[in-house]
Scaffold this active site. Structure first.
Site, PDB file in Angstrom:
ATOM      1  N   TYR A   8       0.846  -1.193   0.000  1.00 31.17           N
ATOM      2  CA  TYR A   8       0.000   0.000   0.000  1.00 31.17           C
ATOM      3  C   TYR A   8       0.882   1.244   0.000  1.00 31.17           C
ATOM      4  O   TYR A   8       1.592   1.513   0.964  1.00 31.17           O
ATOM      5  CB  TYR A   8      -0.915  -0.043   1.228  1.00 31.17           C
ATOM      6  CG  TYR A   8      -1.854   1.123   1.416  1.00 31.17           C
ATOM      7  CD1 TYR A   8      -2.129   2.032   0.392  1.00 31.17           C
ATOM      8  CD2 TYR A   8      -2.488   1.311   2.640  1.00 31.17           C
ATOM      9  CE1 TYR A   8      -2.999   3.093   0.587  1.00 31.17           C
ATOM     10  CE2 TYR A   8      -3.370   2.365   2.844  1.00 31.17           C
ATOM     11  CZ  TYR A   8      -3.615   3.255   1.815  1.00 31.17           C
ATOM     12  OH  TYR A   8      -4.476   4.297   2.003  1.00 31.17           O
ATOM     13  N   LYS A  12      -1.686  -1.328  -3.847  1.00 28.10           N
ATOM     14  CA  LYS A  12      -2.740  -0.328  -3.677  1.00 28.10           C
ATOM     15  C   LYS A  12      -2.115   1.042  -3.888  1.00 28.10           C
ATOM     16  O   LYS A  12      -1.251   1.475  -3.122  1.00 28.10           O
ATOM     17  CB  LYS A  12      -3.366  -0.428  -2.285  1.00 28.10           C
ATOM     18  CG  LYS A  12      -4.458   0.613  -2.038  1.00 28.10           C
ATOM     19  CD  LYS A  12      -5.017   0.534  -0.625  1.00 28.10           C
ATOM     20  CE  LYS A  12      -6.035   1.648  -0.379  1.00 28.10           C
ATOM     21  NZ  LYS A  12      -6.556   1.645   1.007  1.00 28.10           N
TER      22      LYS A  12
END
Length: 322
Positions: free
Chosen positions: A143, A171
């Site tokens: 992420y 992400k």
């Protein structure tokens, strides 16, 4: 606690994965009944997975035991969607411990925010993620959200991490579409998903090859978000753009203050959940509450009109068929 046996270990990271909020009572305890109600509501709405205890879930204010109990509660609540547990930390040992405990609790995958505050060099990111991926045999999502962490995961680093068998996705919440497009381009030969972590850019990201979104707005408008992402993935960009613009004002309103402050207020309006947050986060400012209520009312009115038109069209066709 065992893993959800209806979910394979090889998750298809395609579609909509709401970044769930963690509901609290007035005395700041976790409201597990509401948490499970939310999980079931989202599953019924057609989402492709659930992501508890990420940034939207106020993971930074939870103890490790609370963190694991939230993951367990979401797993217990659903039957047909994977649960991707947020287990990131700025401390590699802590992130590893959370990841191991989430795996033991039955999580189907992991979402790992990059180490924040420490601002590691790129080689530090590589060591951090590889340490966890080597130790925990679950699909893991890297992420990147430099606005929260203070450091960007560069494309070279993301591409290098994509070669690890347990690192299954990325992400992207950098706001840099060129960088995101480069990661997509350079990982096309890998079994690797790039997911939007930035609701305003979900549709543009899909247009360059992202496979879906880990979404805040999907907590409030799961059906519209699923319809938009599904249309885009099928190449129906005309309909996807229409839904993107329908959601636009709500998306902007959900980020007028720090996430998850506005989305918790929206959930309170829509579902009756408590808007309470743990300090240092505070309730949405009064100046924005009326605006949020108006935006949500407009969306509900649009849904009612669309539903009414759909019923009329269906009825007409049935009468013609007779």
């Amino acid at each position: 606690m065992t893993a959800n046996t209806d979910i394979t270990s090889d998750i298809d990271f395609t579609g909509v994965f709401p970044a769930m909020t963690t509901p609290f009572t007035d005395d700041e305890r976790i409201d597990f009944d509401r948490l499970q109600t939310d999980a079931r509501r989202l599953e019924r709405a057609g989402v492709d997975g659930l992501v508890p205890v990420g940034s939207t879930g106020e993971s930074a204010t939870l103890t490790h035991d609370e963190h694991v109990r939230v993951v367990e509660a979401v797993i217990e609540a659903v039957s047909d969607v994977p649960v991707i547990a947020g287990t990131g930390s700025n401390n590699t040992r802590e992130a590893l411990e959370l990841s191991e405990r989430a795996a033991e609790a039955g999580a189907d995958g992991l979402l790992l925010i990059s180490p924040y505050y420490n601002k590691p060099e790129q080689r530090g990111f590589l060591e951090h993620y590889r340490t966890i991926a080597d130790a925990v045999d679950l699909p893991q999502i890297v992420y990147n959200v430099p606005s929260r962490t203070g450091q960007n995961i560069e494309p070279d680093t993301a591409v290098e991490l994509a070669s690890h068998e347990n690192i299954a996705g990325y992400k992207a919440a950098s706001g840099d579409l060129a960088q995101i497009s480069e990661v997509v381009e350079r990982t096309r030969e890998e079994d690797f998903a790039v997911l939007s972590g930035d609701d305003p850019l979900t549709l543009p990201m899909i247009s360059v090859g992202a496979t879906g979104t880990i979404s805040v707005v999907a907590n409030v408008e799961p059906e519209r978000t699923c319809a938009m992402v599904g249309a885009a993935l099928e190449g129906d960009y005309e309909f996807a753009r229409e839904l993107h613009h329908e959601l636009g004002e709500l998306v902007r309103t959900l980020f007028v203050e720090t996430n998850p402050i506005p989305v918790k207020e929206a959930m309170a309006i829509r579902t009756g959940a408590s808007p309470e947050l743990r300090p240092p986060l505070t309730r949405l400012s009064e100046e924005y509450r009326d605006e949020l209520e108006a935006v949500l009312a407009d969306l509900e009115a649009e849904s009612a009109v669309a539903g009414s038109e759909g019923e009329t069209e269906t009825g007409t066709e049935s009468e013609a068929d007779r």
